[in-house]
Design a protein around this motif. Structure first.
Motif, PDB file in Angstrom:
ATOM      1  N   SER A   1       0.834  -1.208   0.000  1.00  0.00           N
ATOM      2  CA  SER A   1       0.000   0.000   0.000  1.00  0.00           C
ATOM      3  C   SER A   1       0.874   1.266   0.000  1.00  0.00           C
ATOM      4  O   SER A   1       0.636   2.210  -0.761  1.00  0.00           O
ATOM      5  CB  SER A   1      -0.901  -0.018   1.241  1.00  0.00           C
ATOM      6  N   ARG A   2       1.920   1.270   0.817  1.00  0.00           N
ATOM      7  CA  ARG A   2       2.835   2.421   0.877  1.00  0.00           C
ATOM      8  C   ARG A   2       3.535   2.631  -0.470  1.00  0.00           C
ATOM      9  O   ARG A   2       3.677   3.769  -0.931  1.00  0.00           O
ATOM     10  CB  ARG A   2       3.879   2.212   1.975  1.00  0.00           C
TER      11      ARG A   2
ATOM     12  N   PHE B   1       1.003   4.213  -3.008  1.00  0.00           N
ATOM     13  CA  PHE B   1       0.728   5.643  -2.807  1.00  0.00           C
ATOM     14  C   PHE B   1       1.962   6.516  -3.026  1.00  0.00           C
ATOM     15  O   PHE B   1       1.833   7.720  -3.266  1.00  0.00           O
ATOM     16  CB  PHE B   1       0.129   5.898  -1.419  1.00  0.00           C
TER      17      PHE B   1
ATOM     18  N   LYS C   1      -7.339  13.149   2.071  1.00  0.00           N
ATOM     19  CA  LYS C   1      -6.796  11.791   1.888  1.00  0.00           C
ATOM     20  C   LYS C   1      -6.856  11.414   0.414  1.00  0.00           C
ATOM     21  O   LYS C   1      -7.500  12.082  -0.408  1.00  0.00           O
ATOM     22  CB  LYS C   1      -7.618  10.786   2.697  1.00  0.00           C
TER      23      LYS C   1
ATOM     24  N   HIS D   1      -4.666   6.789   2.418  1.00  0.00           N
ATOM     25  CA  HIS D   1      -3.408   7.485   2.715  1.00  0.00           C
ATOM     26  C   HIS D   1      -3.757   8.921   3.085  1.00  0.00           C
ATOM     27  O   HIS D   1      -4.377   9.646   2.304  1.00  0.00           O
ATOM     28  CB  HIS D   1      -2.482   7.473   1.491  1.00  0.00           C
TER      29      HIS D   1
ATOM     30  N   GLU E   1       2.468  11.183   7.891  1.00  0.00           N
ATOM     31  CA  GLU E   1       1.414  10.612   7.051  1.00  0.00           C
ATOM     32  C   GLU E   1       0.848   9.409   7.800  1.00  0.00           C
ATOM     33  O   GLU E   1       1.499   8.820   8.658  1.00  0.00           O
ATOM     34  CB  GLU E   1       1.983  10.192   5.685  1.00  0.00           C
TER      35      GLU E   1
ATOM     36  N   PHE F   1      -1.572   5.701   7.343  1.00  0.00           N
ATOM     37  CA  PHE F   1      -2.182   4.720   6.437  1.00  0.00           C
ATOM     38  C   PHE F   1      -3.184   3.882   7.226  1.00  0.00           C
ATOM     39  O   PHE F   1      -2.939   3.536   8.379  1.00  0.00           O
ATOM     40  CB  PHE F   1      -1.105   3.783   5.864  1.00  0.00           C
TER      41      PHE F   1
END
Length: 351
Positions: A81-82, A85, A118, A204, A287, A289
């Motif tokens: 996921s990181r 994004f 987001k 995110h 940030e 998540f």
């Protein structure tokens, strides 16, 4: 410090407070009696059912530990996921949602007519998923939604699909415990999920220059049956406490999942359990998540209070509604400002 674009600014009464409330927070429940014993222990399961019932009644939210989801899988998903994004906006927009298919990437979601701070990526549990073409109750046409295939990271789709299987297993177990806590048969809710419209979302929340004005997600209630949330250690989720209507921050517990009872369970339970407002705050430095799994029934499921819970002293509090029509209506209102109020379950409340 720069200010944010006015489209993100909350009305004064809904802005986050900068002083944090010290609160014990939502209940934490250990699921090991159902996941870590070869031979079921009836008294431990009974105690677990009671605990879940109390949490549903008093908070509408709880955290679960020893939930059976492999930690290594969750870590792989969070890492993917990181990476997703971290790409350029141009790359992410290659899997952007469109008017026909509201899955994939977007960064302009609105909650209560204010834009959220987001960006998200949505992915369906069942590909394709059948939904009504529109929310008109006289129009029976259906349409298929399909998942986009992100090219990067290369293994993203495979990890998501593996993780969704684990989420479904956990969701069905939780539904059984909730059914038992309501005094109905354990598998009572299963029939509604044959052609489920569940989906997973990757959130995110970038750092925000004015966290006192904007929210990552504005106050809302979830429309489906259950939400299973994985959040990182930054924190930001706040739940409205029923006793005094204060916003209580949910402190991240490592490897736990946050569960919330959503609108459909409120209706099924005939208001014994309540779907509770929650929101996500943002901050200037970090940030954040999070990965919610929204467990939703099939589009043609008719949602109404369970017959077993209706009697003379407790008549039905809702007229029936079709889940798919409700879902499509709610989804369409997330992308642009609406003139009218978003559809809510109280619109089906009987006088």
């Amino acid at each position: 410090m720069g200010e944010v674009d006015p489209v993100f600014v909350q009305e004064q009464e809904h802005r986050p407070k900068l002083s944090i409330i010290e609160a014990k927070g939502i209940p934490e429940i250990d699921l090991s009696p159902i996941f870590h014993h070869d031979v079921p222990n009836p008294s431990a399961i009974d105690a677990l059912v009671k605990e879940i019932g109390t949490a549903c009644k008093e908070w509408g939210f709880f955290q679960v530990t020893n939930h059976g989801v492999p930690l290594s899988l969750r870590q792989r998903l969070e890492e993917a996921s990181r990476l997703f994004f971290a790409q350029s906006l141009e790359e992410k927009k290659k899997v952007a949602r469109d008017e026909i298919n509201p899955t994939g990437y977007y960064d302009t979601e609105h909650t209560k007519n204010v834009r959220d701070w987001k960006e998200v990526f949505d992915f369906l549990a069942k590909d394709p998923t059948l939904v009504p073409l529109n929310s008109d109750e006289h129009d029976d046409r259906v349409i298929q939604w399909c998942n986009p295939s992100p090219q990067y990271p290369s293994h993203f789709r495979a990890i998501i699909e593996e993780y969704i299987e684990e989420m479904e297993k956990l969701a069905f177990k939780l539904l059984e415990l909730i059914a038992l806590s309501l005094g109905v048969e354990a598998k009572r809710f299963e029939e509604f999920f044959k052609d489920q419209t569940s989906f997973i979302r990757f959130n995110h929340y970038p750092p925000c220059p004015s966290p006192h004005l904007a929210l990552g997600v504005g106050r809302h209630k979830d429309a489906g049956a259950l939400t299973i949330l994985a959040q990182d250690d930054v924190g930001g989720l706040e739940v409205k406490r029923k006793t005094d209507q204060e916003w209580v921050p949910v402190k991240p517990t490592r490897d736990a999942y946050i569960i919330n009872v959503c609108d459909i369970i409120q209706v099924w339970s005939n208001d014994a359990y309540e779907s509770v407002e929650h929101r996500a705050t943002v901050n200037t430095e970090k940030e954040r998540f999070s990965i919610p799994f929204f467990f939703n029934p099939g589009h043609d499921a008719e949602i109404k209070p369970l017959e077993e819970l209706i009697h003379k002293q407790n008549p039905s509090k809702y007229r029936p509604y079709k889940w798919g029509k409700f879902f499509v209506h709610r989804l369409h209102s997330n992308f642009k400002k609406q003139e009218a109020e978003n559809l809510q379950i109280y619109h089906y409340k009987l006088p």
